[in-house]
Design a protein around this motif. Structure first.
Motif, PDB file in Angstrom:
ATOM      1  N   PRO A 114       0.817  -1.220   0.000  1.00 44.87           N
ATOM      2  CA  PRO A 114       0.000   0.000   0.000  1.00 44.87           C
ATOM      3  C   PRO A 114       0.848   1.267   0.000  1.00 44.87           C
ATOM      4  O   PRO A 114       1.923   1.296   0.601  1.00 44.87           O
ATOM      5  N   LEU A 115       0.357   2.301  -0.672  1.00 46.87           N
ATOM      6  CA  LEU A 115       1.094   3.565  -0.749  1.00 46.87           C
ATOM      7  C   LEU A 115       1.056   4.282   0.594  1.00 46.87           C
ATOM      8  O   LEU A 115       0.093   4.148   1.356  1.00 46.87           O
ATOM      9  N   ILE A 116       2.123   5.039   0.860  1.00 45.83           N
ATOM     10  CA  ILE A 116       2.146   5.858   2.081  1.00 45.83           C
ATOM     11  C   ILE A 116       1.545   7.219   1.723  1.00 45.83           C
ATOM     12  O   ILE A 116       1.905   7.823   0.717  1.00 45.83           O
ATOM     13  N   GLU A 117       0.614   7.675   2.566  1.00 48.27           N
ATOM     14  CA  GLU A 117      -0.024   8.974   2.331  1.00 48.27           C
ATOM     15  C   GLU A 117       0.028   9.831   3.589  1.00 48.27           C
ATOM     16  O   GLU A 117      -0.311   9.311   4.667  1.00 48.27           O
ATOM     17  N   PRO A 118       0.437  11.100   3.482  1.00 45.58           N
ATOM     18  CA  PRO A 118       1.018  11.745   2.306  1.00 45.58           C
ATOM     19  C   PRO A 118       2.375  11.129   1.966  1.00 45.58           C
ATOM     20  O   PRO A 118       3.087  10.684   2.859  1.00 45.58           O
ATOM     21  N   ALA A 119       2.710  11.115   0.663  1.00 47.56           N
ATOM     22  CA  ALA A 119       3.909  10.433   0.185  1.00 47.56           C
ATOM     23  C   ALA A 119       5.186  11.062   0.757  1.00 47.56           C
ATOM     24  O   ALA A 119       5.354  12.281   0.659  1.00 47.56           O
ATOM     25  N   PRO A 120       6.077  10.246   1.361  1.00 45.95           N
ATOM     26  CA  PRO A 120       7.359  10.791   1.841  1.00 45.95           C
ATOM     27  C   PRO A 120       8.273  11.119   0.664  1.00 45.95           C
ATOM     28  O   PRO A 120       7.994  10.705  -0.467  1.00 45.95           O
ATOM     29  N   LYS A 121       9.377  11.837   0.963  1.00 49.88           N
ATOM     30  CA  LYS A 121      10.359  12.161  -0.090  1.00 49.88           C
ATOM     31  C   LYS A 121      10.961  10.863  -0.628  1.00 49.88           C
ATOM     32  O   LYS A 121      11.028   9.853   0.087  1.00 49.88           O
ATOM     33  N   ALA A 122      11.426  10.906  -1.887  1.00 48.48           N
ATOM     34  CA  ALA A 122      12.002   9.707  -2.531  1.00 48.48           C
ATOM     35  C   ALA A 122      13.151   9.145  -1.703  1.00 48.48           C
ATOM     36  O   ALA A 122      13.299   7.925  -1.578  1.00 48.48           O
ATOM     37  N   ALA A 123      13.974  10.048  -1.100  1.00 44.70           N
ATOM     38  CA  ALA A 123      15.135   9.599  -0.318  1.00 44.70           C
ATOM     39  C   ALA A 123      14.678   8.782   0.903  1.00 44.70           C
ATOM     40  O   ALA A 123      15.301   7.785   1.263  1.00 44.70           O
ATOM     41  N   VAL A 124      13.583   9.215   1.518  1.00 46.58           N
ATOM     42  CA  VAL A 124      13.053   8.505   2.707  1.00 46.58           C
ATOM     43  C   VAL A 124      12.598   7.103   2.302  1.00 46.58           C
ATOM     44  O   VAL A 124      12.879   6.110   2.986  1.00 46.58           O
ATOM     45  N   LEU A 125      11.929   7.034   1.151  1.00 41.68           N
ATOM     46  CA  LEU A 125      11.451   5.731   0.661  1.00 41.68           C
ATOM     47  C   LEU A 125      12.622   4.806   0.349  1.00 41.68           C
ATOM     48  O   LEU A 125      12.573   3.602   0.614  1.00 41.68           O
ATOM     49  N   LYS A 126      13.694   5.395  -0.183  1.00 36.21           N
ATOM     50  CA  LYS A 126      14.899   4.622  -0.534  1.00 36.21           C
ATOM     51  C   LYS A 126      15.529   4.057   0.742  1.00 36.21           C
ATOM     52  O   LYS A 126      15.880   2.873   0.808  1.00 36.21           O
ATOM     53  N   ILE A 127      15.654   4.902   1.771  1.00 32.63           N
ATOM     54  CA  ILE A 127      16.263   4.459   3.037  1.00 32.63           C
ATOM     55  C   ILE A 127      15.404   3.347   3.655  1.00 32.63           C
ATOM     56  O   ILE A 127      15.914   2.334   4.136  1.00 32.63           O
TER      57      ILE A 127
END
Ligand code: HEM
Ligand code: HEM
Length: 184
Positions: free
Chosen positions: A74-87
Motif C-alpha cells: 500500500p502507498l504511504i499517504e502523504p507520500a514521503p520524499k524519494a530519499a526517505v522511501l529509498k532508506i
C-alpha cells in the motif's frame, strides 16, 4: 490474493507480527539462558527453544517473502520524499537479510560444534564437518550480527514511530490490524 490499498494484506500483517513475537522469544530465550546453571536441563531446554524458533523464523521469512511477491504494497499517504522511501527500502532489505542469515549462522554453528540440531522433534543433519575453530569463528559472527540486530530493530521501530508522530502519515496504520487503526 487478498490486498487493499490502505493496508498491508491480512497475511502480510499476520506474518509481520508473528515475526515480532518470534524475535522477542528468540532473543529472550538466549539472553535469559544465564539464569540457569551451565549444563542444567533447564538451560539446555531454553537453548533448544532458541534453536527451534530461530529455524522456524527462517521458514516463516521465506513464506513472508513469497506472500509479499503476490501482495500489493500500500502507498504511504502523504507520500514521503524519494530519499526517505529509498532508506526505508534499504532498511527492510537489511532486516530480511538479517532474518534469513541469523538462522543459517546458527545452524552452521551447531554443525561445526558437533551438537544436536533439534527442529520440532526431529534432528536435522549437520551442514558442515565438526571443527572447533570454525565453530568459535561462526559463534563470534552470530553473536555480533545478533547484537547488531538490536540496533536495526530499534531504528526500524523508531522509524515507524517517526512516520506516525512526526510525519503524521499512514505508514504505521498500514501495518496495524484493523482492530488498532482509527479512521482519520
Ligand atoms: C533470527 C534468529 C536468531 C537470532 C536473532 C539469534 C541471536 C543470538 C544471539 C544474540 C546470541 C548471543 C547471546 C549472547 O551471547 O549473549 C545467540 C547465540 C547462539 N545462537 Fe542464535 N540467534 C538466532 C538463531 C539461531 C539458530 C536458528 C540457531 C541454531 C540452530 C542458533 C544458535 C545459537 C547458539 C548455539 C548460540 C550460542 C549459545 C551459547 O553460547 O550458549 N541461533 N543467538
Ligand atoms: C521486532 C522485529 C521486527 C522486524 C524483524 C520487522 C521487520 C519488518 C520488515 C522486514 C518490514 C518490511 C515489510 C515489507 O516487506 O514491505 C517491516 C515493515 C514495517 N514494520 Fe516492522 N519489524 C519489526 C518490528 C516492528 C514494530 C515493533 C513495529 C511498530 C512499532 C513495526 C512497524 C512496521 C511498519 C509500520 C512497517 C511498514 C513500513 C513501510 O511499509 O514503509 N515493525 N517490518
Amino acid at each position: 490474493m487478498s490486498v487493499s490499498q490502505q493496508s498491508y494484506s491480512a497475511w502480510m500483517l499476520r506474518l509481520h507480527w508473528l515475526t515480532v513475537l518470534l524475535i522477542i522469544a528468540i532473543y529472550a530465550s538466549i539472553e535469559f539462558r544465564v539464569i540457569f546453571v551451565k549444563g542444567s536441563l533447564e538451560r539446555d531446554l531454553i537453548k533448544e527453544v532458541h534453536f527451534v524458533l530461530g529455524l522456524s523464523l527462517w521458514c516463516i521469512t521465506w513464506l513472508r517473502l513469497l506472500v509479499r511477491r503476490f501482495s500489493l504494497i500500500p502507498l504511504i499517504e502523504p507520500a514521503p520524499k524519494a530519499a526517505v522511501l529509498k532508506i526505508a527500502a534499504l532498511m527492510h532489505a537489511a532486516l530480511y537479510v538479517f532474518l534469513l542469515l541469523m538462522p543459517v549462522l546458527g545452524y552452521l554453528l551447531l554443525s561445526a560444534a558437533d551438537s544436536i540440531i533439534p527442529f520440532w522433534g526431529v534432528q536435522l543433519p549437520a551442514l558442515i564437518k565438526p571443527d572447533p575453530d570454525v565453530a568459535a569463528f561462526i559463534k563470534e559472527v552470530h553473536e555480533l550480527v545478533g547484537k547488531t540486530g538490536y540496533v536495526f530493530i530499534a531504528l526500524h521501530v523508531l522509524g515507524a514511530l517517526a512516520h506516525h508522530y512526526i510525519a503524521k502519515d499512514n505508514t504505521l496504520k498500514r501495518m496495524l490490524p484493523a482492530l488498532f487503526s482509527t479512521k482519520s
